[in-house]
Motif scaffolding. Structure first.
Motif, short mmCIF file in Angstrom:
data_model
loop_
_atom_site.label_atom_id
_atom_site.label_comp_id
_atom_site.label_asym_id
_atom_site.label_seq_id
_atom_site.Cartn_x
_atom_site.Cartn_y
_atom_site.Cartn_z
N UNK A 79 23.52 38.81 27.47
CA UNK A 79 23.55 40.48 26.93
C UNK A 79 23.61 41.31 28.37
N UNK A 80 24.60 42.31 28.20
CA UNK A 80 24.69 43.12 28.98
C UNK A 80 23.67 44.34 29.21
N UNK A 81 22.74 44.23 30.22
CA UNK A 81 21.54 45.34 30.22
C UNK A 81 21.47 45.66 31.75
N UNK A 83 24.65 41.15 34.99
CA UNK A 83 26.22 41.80 35.33
C UNK A 83 26.80 41.01 36.38
N UNK A 84 26.30 40.60 37.13
CA UNK A 84 26.88 39.48 38.18
C UNK A 84 27.10 38.48 37.57
N UNK A 85 26.67 37.90 36.96
CA UNK A 85 27.01 36.43 35.90
C UNK A 85 28.32 36.99 35.19
N UNK A 86 28.02 37.74 34.41
CA UNK A 86 29.09 38.27 33.37
C UNK A 86 30.38 38.54 34.17
N UNK A 87 30.39 39.09 35.46
CA UNK A 87 31.52 39.64 36.13
C UNK A 87 32.16 38.50 36.45
N UNK A 88 31.58 37.43 36.81
CA UNK A 88 32.15 36.17 37.26
C UNK A 88 32.89 35.35 36.03
N UNK A 89 32.59 35.63 34.91
CA UNK A 89 33.26 35.10 33.57
C UNK A 89 34.50 36.02 33.36
N UNK A 90 34.48 37.33 33.70
CA UNK A 90 35.58 38.10 33.07
C UNK A 90 36.49 38.89 34.00
N UNK A 104 39.70 37.22 49.56
CA UNK A 104 38.64 38.02 49.72
C UNK A 104 37.23 37.93 49.12
N UNK A 105 37.48 38.15 47.83
CA UNK A 105 36.21 37.87 46.99
C UNK A 105 35.75 36.52 46.97
N UNK A 106 36.45 35.38 46.82
CA UNK A 106 36.11 34.11 46.93
C UNK A 106 35.49 33.62 48.41
N UNK A 107 35.85 34.23 49.42
CA UNK A 107 35.29 33.97 50.49
C UNK A 107 33.86 34.78 50.69
N UNK A 108 33.89 36.15 50.56
CA UNK A 108 32.65 36.53 50.93
C UNK A 108 31.91 36.92 49.74
N UNK A 109 32.34 36.89 48.30
CA UNK A 109 31.15 37.17 47.24
C UNK A 109 30.98 35.50 46.92
#
Ligand code: ADP
Ligand code: MG
Length: 261
Positions: free
Chosen positions: A85-87, A93-100, A121-126
């Protein structure tokens, strides 16, 4: 209906809708200040669905899909993505953004980075992916969107259609299970629309769960399993594409279709 972008046969054999729920939205409401922008939204998306969201400008289409990865916050009701659930919980939020993954009308590439750097960029730094591995993944997806030869160029050296395919590849590098598209072809010249739609069709053929805000009704007919029509912040009508286009129920939908088809 004439649709110049769709001479192509679409293979629906892998586009299977599973029993698994990907997104569940329950009685969701959102306001911008005093303005009630989304009203009582109920929507269940099964894994493997390709949903096209249509509706007049200002009806809340962008706001709805931006709520799904928390680019916008809802005030009432529930949004559950992949069982989470998004709260305000930042971990969720971080988990969901990985999926979406999300692709916008404007490609939002970093102009001072090469195409390859934009993708890694994101794969390396995030994600802390080792650089070599991130680059291999990036090249894989650049090949998939058919522009591996552009890897060392800068966004400004590419056409709009190529930049949008880079933006799609960049999203795919994060291995999303759901892709959101917000008018991905609206900023493109007509001759470039087809190459971006072709990329989206290929994703659909591979079974990606997709929500697409688009005015490309040929794409909706060829690819979507469900079309959702929004007006004034509400889901007014939804149906399979055949019935949606041939037998729209509400007057609002009929009026909208008579303007765009
Ligand atoms: P659509 O994508 O269907 O064109 P939007 O979701 O962008 O619609 O916008 C829905 C309504 O909300 C519009 O009336 C728009 O002006 C308003 N709106 C969008 N974003 C904001 C914002 N950040 N603040 C206030 N109002 C907004
Ligand atoms: Mg919009």
């Amino acid at each position: 209906m004439t649709e110049p972008h769709f001479e192509r046969q679409v293979d629906r054999s892998h586009m299977q809708v599973s029993d698994e729920v990907a997104i569940q939205i329950e009685n969701m409401n959102k306001w911008y200040g005093q303005f009630h922008v989304l009203r009582d939204i109920d929507l269940t998306v099964q894994r493997g669905e390709r949903i096209v969201i249509a509706g007049p400008s200002g009806s809340g289409k962008s706001t709805l899909i931006r709520c799904i990865n928390r680019l916008e916050e809802h005030q009432q009701g529930k949004i559950i993505v992949d069982g989470i659930e998004l709260t305000n919980d930042l971990k969720n939020i971080d988990k969901i953004r990985r999926e979406v993954g999300m692709v916008f009308q404007h490609f939002n590439l970093f102009p001072h980075l090469t195409i390859l750097e934009n993708l890694t960029l994101a794969p390396i730094w995030v994600r802390k992916t080792p650089k070599k591995e991130a680059e291999a993944t990036a090249m894989h997806y650049l090949e998939k969107v058919k522009i591996p030869e552009q890897a060392d160029k800068y966004p400004g050296q590419l056409s709009g259609g190529q930049q949008q395919r880079v933006a799609i590849a960049r999203s795919l590098c994060m291995k999303p299970r759901i892709m959101l598209f917000d008018e991905p072809t609206s900023a493109l010249d007509p001759e470039m629309i087809k190459e971006v739609l072709d990329t989206m069709i290929e994703l659909a053929e591979e079974g990606m769960t997709m929500l697409c805000v688009t005015h490309e009704m040929g794409f909706a007919q060829a690819v979507a399993n469900r079309v959702i029509f929004m007006a004034d912040g509400q889901i007014v009508e939804q149906n399979n594409p055949h019935d949606f286009f041939n037998n729209p129920k509400s007057e609002r939908t009929q009026q909208f279709l008579s303007q765009i088809l």
